[in-house]
Every structure is written in structure tokens, then in C-alpha cells.
Enzyme design. Structure first.
Site, mmCIF file in Angstrom:
data_model
loop_
_atom_site.group_PDB
_atom_site.id
_atom_site.type_symbol
_atom_site.label_atom_id
_atom_site.label_comp_id
_atom_site.label_asym_id
_atom_site.label_seq_id
_atom_site.Cartn_x
_atom_site.Cartn_y
_atom_site.Cartn_z
ATOM 1 N N GLY A 275 0.815 -1.207 0.000
ATOM 2 C CA GLY A 275 0.000 0.000 0.000
ATOM 3 C C GLY A 275 0.843 1.249 0.000
ATOM 4 O O GLY A 275 2.066 1.202 0.177
ATOM 5 N N PRO A 276 0.214 2.401 -0.175
ATOM 6 C CA PRO A 276 0.940 3.680 -0.167
ATOM 7 C C PRO A 276 1.536 3.968 1.208
ATOM 8 O O PRO A 276 1.118 3.388 2.219
ATOM 9 C CB PRO A 276 -0.142 4.711 -0.546
ATOM 10 C CG PRO A 276 -1.258 3.913 -1.133
ATOM 11 C CD PRO A 276 -1.215 2.575 -0.484
ATOM 12 N N THR A 279 -0.426 4.407 5.197
ATOM 13 C CA THR A 279 -1.722 3.746 5.308
ATOM 14 C C THR A 279 -1.827 2.846 6.528
ATOM 15 O O THR A 279 -2.914 2.358 6.831
ATOM 16 C CB THR A 279 -2.008 2.927 4.042
ATOM 17 O OG1 THR A 279 -0.887 2.087 3.752
ATOM 18 C CG2 THR A 279 -2.273 3.843 2.862
ATOM 19 N N GLY A 280 -0.723 2.587 7.220
ATOM 20 C CA GLY A 280 -0.786 1.818 8.459
ATOM 21 C C GLY A 280 -0.343 0.378 8.330
ATOM 22 O O GLY A 280 -0.872 -0.483 9.039
ATOM 23 N N LYS A 281 0.629 0.088 7.482
ATOM 24 C CA LYS A 281 1.083 -1.295 7.322
ATOM 25 C C LYS A 281 1.780 -1.785 8.587
ATOM 26 O O LYS A 281 1.509 -2.887 9.073
ATOM 27 C CB LYS A 281 2.021 -1.386 6.117
ATOM 28 C CG LYS A 281 1.360 -1.025 4.787
ATOM 29 C CD LYS A 281 2.300 -1.199 3.615
ATOM 30 C CE LYS A 281 3.409 -0.153 3.629
ATOM 31 N NZ LYS A 281 2.895 1.217 3.429
ATOM 32 N N HIS A 496 -7.847 35.642 -10.725
ATOM 33 C CA HIS A 496 -7.345 34.292 -11.006
ATOM 34 C C HIS A 496 -8.133 33.245 -10.211
ATOM 35 O O HIS A 496 -8.601 32.238 -10.777
ATOM 36 C CB HIS A 496 -5.856 34.216 -10.652
ATOM 37 C CG HIS A 496 -5.228 32.878 -10.927
ATOM 38 N ND1 HIS A 496 -4.501 32.620 -12.055
ATOM 39 C CD2 HIS A 496 -5.237 31.716 -10.211
ATOM 40 C CE1 HIS A 496 -4.078 31.371 -12.043
ATOM 41 N NE2 HIS A 496 -4.506 30.803 -10.920
ATOM 42 N N GLU A 497 -8.293 33.489 -8.910
ATOM 43 C CA GLU A 497 -8.979 32.506 -8.067
ATOM 44 C C GLU A 497 -10.476 32.464 -8.363
ATOM 45 O O GLU A 497 -11.072 31.388 -8.387
ATOM 46 C CB GLU A 497 -8.731 32.819 -6.586
ATOM 47 C CG GLU A 497 -7.269 32.790 -6.175
ATOM 48 C CD GLU A 497 -6.598 31.460 -6.470
ATOM 49 O OE1 GLU A 497 -7.304 30.432 -6.523
ATOM 50 O OE2 GLU A 497 -5.372 31.448 -6.664
ATOM 51 N N HIS A 500 -11.146 30.296 -11.362
ATOM 52 C CA HIS A 500 -11.286 28.864 -11.026
ATOM 53 C C HIS A 500 -12.677 28.579 -10.476
ATOM 54 O O HIS A 500 -13.344 27.605 -10.886
ATOM 55 C CB HIS A 500 -10.238 28.470 -9.977
ATOM 56 C CG HIS A 500 -8.840 28.379 -10.507
ATOM 57 N ND1 HIS A 500 -8.489 27.570 -11.556
ATOM 58 C CD2 HIS A 500 -7.698 28.998 -10.107
ATOM 59 C CE1 HIS A 500 -7.188 27.688 -11.792
ATOM 60 N NE2 HIS A 500 -6.686 28.562 -10.926
ATOM 61 N N ASP A 574 -1.236 24.996 -12.059
ATOM 62 C CA ASP A 574 -2.472 24.626 -12.757
ATOM 63 C C ASP A 574 -2.164 23.955 -14.088
ATOM 64 O O ASP A 574 -2.802 22.966 -14.467
ATOM 65 C CB ASP A 574 -3.333 25.872 -12.990
ATOM 66 C CG ASP A 574 -3.705 26.559 -11.684
ATOM 67 O OD1 ASP A 574 -3.811 25.854 -10.664
ATOM 68 O OD2 ASP A 574 -3.876 27.792 -11.691
#
Length: 737
Positions: A275-276, A279-281, A496-497, A500, A574
Site C-alpha cells: 500500500g501507499p 496507510t498503516g502497514k 485568477h482565483e 477557477h 495549474d
């Protein structure tokens, strides 16, 4: 019984270790001999420090003048004792030796006779300060000694001279036991002292480096948690229900092994947790040991890597040997890809790593699973592991620990907030919705940052505002309170914001706007627009949703060009995000009109950065760039059109944003709908309460069953009417915002 190849491995594996131990023993002996010789040289110098060497002619002259009391004849020198009251001194400049009268500090008179008193020792001590530049020699029982080197010729007349002046001479009788004892003291004792000192030194170094042999090599540095000392159970692991279900069988086997052995079943020897990061391995492996109540050996793959060839394999053997003594138990190897990489020669081999991997494979084949030894491995790079490590009989069970979904994130937040004092307004479900894609470590950090923020503001409870602010701190950093923007820069960032936000508001498949700010943050953003999903979604995305995401990313640059007729570097991130999505659509997802369903790339690190490599020719790669460019151009054209069509509404939102610097999505919608933005949050809360009230009033009625004789057409007239205020769904028109 071990297989024959395992026996040969153990026999051959001891060879390098025996050689290493032999070399270490020889080095200790050599160092001890060298230090012994140095000590003997020092002892010799020290023993000769109480004598002064004089010429043989001076010795004869002192005998003639009746200054000598006795002579001790040794093998290569004569040691003389002066009469009481005399002392031999050595000048510091030229090294000449002369005799002085200790009572006067000068040369003895011609009629000098030895004093009758016995306090010459004190007299000599008093004279020590009077001799000035002369070095007074060591006094032995009132007489001062001198050493005379024996002449290289036979001088038989010296005997008559000694007898004439009444000088005692001779050689001390030394017994054989005294000679042996002296040899032992001078040779053996320093050697023993050196060996013992070096043994203690190496043991001290070994303890500092984790135990084992010379320097701690060959010893597995595994942390052992006996029984429930891990302090972790399945209650401490949330959001990984599927993984826990896969590990329950292992726990049951460790509790009741006879239930499986009676039927002839064998538990898998190893399970690989994939897993990434975050993640709690490791946490899940500790929870398995905590639930099973068995010893837990925890070691990292990097602990097997040593500078000496063969030491990694020795540590693997030692680890499984210690585990066999404490069976049933669990062995957890974190970051197993460090030693489990594929054994290919494309980038050059590594003998140490390959020997360690071969030994690990042999140990996995050698131990009996019926003893209750379970091997758990964790990695976030399963694609680089050797195929022999993953075959059935070794790590033959693969458990994926992926990013948690909405329910998993909610359960994880509940676990991490058990010891946190929360206010009544905290809604963990909203936080779980906002943190889509976050792992357990991210959520733990978020909760901790919220608690720290509450303390900084002088509160004793963590509020919903603290949790949302900590989430924004994680994604954008803290606010730059001392950063000053000019009016033009503020206006540029605001358009700009809002660009979006406006494109996201007008797009059908985009996520709703949660917050807009033009306050600079520490992670380089002069402002940001926060989009937050209304419901938890899986990793599955449609082509329209991906195109909408690209279009929203283009909204900032489109607003700059349409409104202010300029372009800034603020759109760099972006552009990168939009290009990455468009390239994935062409190369991985088969969403290009030019290539269709053709795989042009493959994933390289699925659980790390998600990168991929191109699997096509150079000409095709150029065509891929052209296809990506077409997608970006089309999305940018749509973003420009949205900005042009809603220019007046944008100006209103920008004016309000410049005044407040930070607004919510509800305030933006209130401005676009012509309502008071200051009442936007109350209006949104009112809508939620009204929705809940209507849902409570609705009563689900059973389907109408036609009476005998009634037709289906007549019963259709009694069908339910949709509640007031809820239009029917239909058509592909844009949903109301």
C-alpha cells in the site's frame, strides 16, 4: 527435517563467518603482542630511571677514592652503591656525572669520611632544593646507585682494586621460580591484560552497534515485543476492514493451530502488506501480534544491509533462529523491497543483497509453518520484488492496504480523536468528506494540528474551525501575515482565483467550491480555491469529469487573459496538473480520439508517485504530445468562454473578495443569486434544516395493489406524486447550483 540444499547452505554459510572470526582473533593477538612489547619497553625505561650511567674509568676512580660501598655484578652492567652521605648527580647541560657530599652540596673533601648518623635520607631530601641545576638521583636506603656498562675487554685488575678498598662485590643468587615468576610478570601478564581489555572494548562496541560479533555484524537487530507489549490491537486500526479480515485467519491459527493441522491444512508462511506510505502497514502488523498475544519481531530491510559481504545473510539466519526459540511468533520485515529487489543484471548485480535474498528464500522454505512462525512483509513498491519471493510457499498471500474511503476516514478520525477534547460543533463526517485521498498518517497529523491550533488560541476544546483550518494548513501551509501585495497584485490574484471558482460553478461534473482566499500562504500560493466533494467518490472517473477538472484548472489563466489581458506565472501549477490529467487520458485511459483504446504507457510506482513510463516509439510519443495539446486547447477555450459569459458576475464576486480576502463558496453563490452574502451561511444552514424536516415528514407508503377487477391503468392513477419542491429528474440539462 531440513532439505538437503538448506543443509548445504548452512554448512557453506558458516565458512565466511569462521574466516571472519579467525581473522578477528588473529588481529586481537597481534595487537596484544605489540602492546606487550611497548609496555615492556616502558618498564625497562622506568626501571633504569633510578640509575645514572657513568664511564668505566669514572667507576675505577670512585673506587680508588673510597666512594663505593658495594658492586652488584649483572650480565652486561655493574650496579654500584655509593657510601652513606654521598650522592651521584648529573648535570642537565652536558650530562657529566659527579659526586657531592649530601651535607654540603659540594664535592667531598680529601679527608671525607662517611657520617655516623642514619638520617641521610632526610638530609638528602633537604638538599634537593639546594642543588639547583643538578638532578639528584633516587636514594635507596641512604645510598645512591649508579650503573656502569661493562667494558668490552676483560679487566682482571678490578678485582684487586675492589679488594684493596674493601668494596663488596658479587652476583645476587636468583632461584628458578623467581626467574619463571619474573618472566610471567613481564611477558604473560601484560599480554593477558591486553587481551581482556580488547575483549571488553569489542563487547562495548558490539553492544552500541546492536550486538553480535565483531562490530555487531551477523546479529539481527530485531525489536522484540513479547506478548501484548506492542500495545496495539485492531481497535487502534481503522479504515482497513478488508485487510483486517484477511489477517483474522492468521490470528485464529496462532490461537488454535490444532484446528487446522487436524484437517491437514497449512497456513501460508508469509503475507505481504502492500500500500501507499502512511496507510498503516506497520501498525496493522503490530495489531496482529497484539491480537494474537505472541512475540513480535520487528526489523527493517535496511538492517540486513552491511558493508561486509555475507553479514546480511548471517543476520537473516540469526533472526529465524531466535524466532524458532520463541515460536509461535510473528516476524515483521518492513520495507522488504530493500533486500527483495529483482535479481536482474541490467543495472549491475549486488552480491551482498543477493546473498541476503537467497538466504531469506532458503529460510522461508526451511521452517515448518506448523510451529506458528508467520512472516509479514511490508512494501510500497511491489513491482520491484523478486518473483521467487512472491511464489506460493513464501509470500503467497498479498494484502492490499489502500487509501481509506469515506467510512474508513471517518473511523480513522474517530480513533485519532478519542483522546482529544472536541467541541459540540465538530462534525467529523464533513472533515472526512474534505480529506478525500488522505491516508491514516495524514488524518493523524490533521487532528494533531487542530489540537495545537486550539491551544494557540487559548481554547480548551477543539472546534470544527480548528479542524478545517488544520486541513487547509496541511494542503497550503500557514498564512503569510507579513506578506504585502500591491493593489494590482491583489486584483490579479482575485480574478485568477474567482476564475477557477466560476468555471467550477458552471461546470456540470466539477466539485463545488468550498472556499476562496487571496491571502498568501507559506507553500508558495498567493491564494487558492478549495473544492470539496459533496459525497465520497471512488477512484473511478468519467471522461467528462476529467475534462471538467482540466477546464477548472484553466480557469485562472483564462480570467487573467480575458479580464486583465495578461498572463502570470501563478498558473504554473495549474498547467502541470491539467497536463498530467490530459496525458493520462491519452496514454493510460484510452480517451483519445486519435489513439483510442491503445496503451501507450505503464505504471512504474503505483503506490508512490504514481509515475509511468512511455511504451511507444518516438514518433508515437510526438503524436501523443499533439493529442494532449488538443485536449488542453479545447478545455482552455471552454474556460475562456465561461469567463466571457459571466464577466459581470465575476466582477461582483471579485469586489467582495477584495474586501473580505477570504470568502466561502456559499457567499459566492449568494452573490451570483442576488442574495446578501453576509447571510449566506445562515441560509445554507436553513436549507439543511428544511431538508431534514421534509425528510422526517415523508412516510414511505407501500406500492398500490390493484383490487380485483381493477385494471393496471386504473391503479396507475393512484401512483405517488413527488413531494413539493423536488422536481423530477430528467434530461441532460445543467443541475441547479
Amino acid at each position: 527435517m531440513k532439505p538437503d540444499n538448506q543443509k548445504r547452505n548452512n554448512q557453506n554459510g558458516g565458512g565466511p563467518n569462521n574466516k571472519k572470526n579467525l581473522v578477528g582473533l588473529i588481529s586481537i593477538i597481534l595487537w596484544a603482542l605489540i602492546l606487550t612489547l611497548l609496555l615492556q619497553s616502558a618498564f625497562s625505561l622506568f626501571e633504569g630511571s633510578d640509575h645514572v650511567e657513568i664511564p668505566y674509568s669514572t667507576f675505577r676512580e670512585w673506587v680508588r677514592q673510597d666512594y663505593v660501598e658495594s658492586v652488584d655484578v649483572q650480565s652486561n652492567q655493574l650496579v654500584i652503591d655509593l657510601k652513606n652521605g654521598l650522592g651521584a648527580v648529573q648535570k642537565t647541560k652536558d650530562g657529566d656525572v659527579t659526586i657531592i657530599d649530601l651535607t654540603t652540596g659540594e664535592a667531598p673533601a680529601e679527608d671525607w669520611t662517611p657520617p655516623q648518623t642514619s638520617d641521610s635520607q632526610s638530609t638528602g631530601n633537604q638538599l634537593t632544593q639546594q642543588v639547583g641545576g643538578l638532578a639528584l638521583l633516587t636514594q635507596q636506603t641512604g645510598a645512591y646507585t649508579s650503573a656502569v656498562t661493562a667494558p668490552p675487554f676483560n679487566d682482571f685488575s678490578i678485582i684487586d682494586l675492589l679488594d684493596e678498598h674493601g668494596v663488596e662485590y658479587g652476583t645476587a643468587v636468583v632461584s628458578s621460580s623467581t626467574v619463571i615468576l619474573s618472566a610471567l610478570v613481564q611477558m604473560v601478564l601484560p599480554f593477558i591484560i591486553m587481551v581482556v581489555a580488547m575483549v571488553f572494548l569489542f563487547r562495548f562496541m558490539s553492544s552500541k552497534m546492536g550486538g553480535g560479533g565483531l562490530g555487531g555484524v551477523g546479529k539481527a537487530n530485531a525489536k522484540v515485543y513479547v506478548e501484548k507489549k506492542t500495545g496495539v490491537t485492531f481497535k487502534d486500526v481503522a479504515g482497513q476492514d478488508e485487510a483486517k479480515e484477511s489477517l483474522v485467519e492468521i490470528i485464529d491459527f496462532l490461537h488454535n493451530p490444532q484446528k487446522y493441522t487436524e484437517i491437514g491444512a497449512k497456513l501460508p508462511k508469509g503475507a505481504l502488506l502492500v500500500g501507499p506510505p502512511g496507510t498503516g502497514k506497520t501498525l496493522l502488523a503490530k495489531a496482529v501480534a497484539g491480537e494474537a498475544g505472541v512475540p513480535f519481531f520487528s526489523i527493517s530491510g535496511s538492517d540486513f544491509v552491511e558493508m561486509f559481504v555475507g553479514m546480511g545473510a548471517a543476520r537473516v539466519r540469526d533472526l529465524f533462529k531466535e524466532a524458532a526459540k520463541m515460536a509461535p511468533c510473528i516476524i515483521f520485515i518492513d520495507e522488504i523491497d530493500t533486500i527483495g529487489k529483482s535479481r536482474d543484471n541490467r543495472m549491475g548485480g549486488n552480491d551482498e543483497r543477493e546473498q541476503t535474498l537467497n538466504q531469506l528464500l532458503a529460510e522461508l522454505d526451511g521452517f515448518d509453518p506448523g510451529k506458528g512462525i508467520i512472516v509479514l512483509g511490508a512494501t510500497n513498491r511491489p513491482e520491484v520484488l523478486d518473483k521467487a519471493l512472491l511464489r506460493p510457499g513464501r509470500f503467497d498471500r498479498r494484502i492490499t492496504i489502500d487509501r481509506p474511503n469515506l467510512a474508513g476516514r471517518l473511523a480513522t478520525l474517530q480513533v485519532h480523536t478519542r483522546k482529544i477534547k472536541l467541541a459540540e460543533d465538530v462534525d467529523l463526517k464533513k472533515i472526512a468528506l474534505a480529506t478525500a485521498g488522505c491516508v491514516g498518517a495524514d488524518l493523524a497529523n490533521l487532528v494533531n494540528e487542530a489540537a495545537l491550533r486550539a491551544v494557540r488560541h487559548g481554547r480548551r476544546l477543539v472546534t470544527q474551525e480548528d479542524l478545517l483550518a488544520s486541513f487547509e494548513f496541511v494542503i497550503a501551509g500557514s498564512e503569510k501575515k507579513n506578506s504585502v501585495l500591491t493593489e494590482f497584485e491583489k486584483k490579479l490574484v482575485a480574478y485568477h482565483e474567482v476564475g477557477h471558482a466560476m468555471v467550477a460553478y458552471k461546470q456540470k461534473n466539477s466539485e463545488p467550491v468550498q472556499k476562496i482566499t487571496i491571502v498568501p500562504h507559506t507553500q508558495g500560493a498567493l491564494g487558492y480555491t478549495l473544492l470539496m466533494p459533496e459525497e465520497d467518490k471512488t477512484e473511478l472517473r468519467t471522461r467528462d469529469e476529467l475534462l471538467a477538472k482540466i477546464t477548472v484548472s484553466m480557469g485562472g489563466r483564462a480570467a487573467e487573459q480575458v479580464v486583465l489581458n495578461t498572463m502570470t506565472n501563478g498558473a504554473s501549477q495549474d498547467i502541470q496538473d491539467a497536463t498530467s490529467v490530459a496525458r493520462s487520458m491519452v496514454t493510460l485511459y484510452g480517451m483519445s480520439d486519435r489513439f483510442g483504446m491503445m496503451g501507450l504507457a505503464s505504471r512504474r510506482s503505483q503506490y508512490l508517485d504514481g509515475g509511468y513510463g512511455m511504451d511507444c516509439a518516438q514518433n508515437t510519443a510526438a503524436d501523443v504530445d499533439a493529442a494532449v495539446h488538443d485536449i488542453l486547447e479545447e478545455c482552455y477555450r471552454q474556460a475562456v468562454q465561461v469567463i466571457k459569459d459571466n464577466r459581470e458576475d465575476m466582477d461582483k464576486v471579485v469586489a467582495y473578495l477584495l474586501e473580505k480576502e477570504t470568502i466561502t463558496g456559499a457567499e459566492m453563490i449568494a452573490i451570483l443569486e442576488g442574495r446578501d452574502p453576509s447571510q449566506a451561511d445562515n441560509y445554507a444552514a436553513m436549507l439543511e434544516r428544511e431538508e431534514a424536516r421534509r425528510a422526517a415528514k415523508e412516510v414511505k407508503t407501500p406500492d398500490v395493489i390493484p383490487m380485483p377487477g381493477e385494471t393496471e391503468d386504473s391503479s396507475a392513477g393512484n401512483s405517488q406524486i413527488p413531494p413539493e419542491g423536488k422536481p423530477r429528474s430528467g434530461g441532460d440539462g445543467e443541475l441547479p447550483h
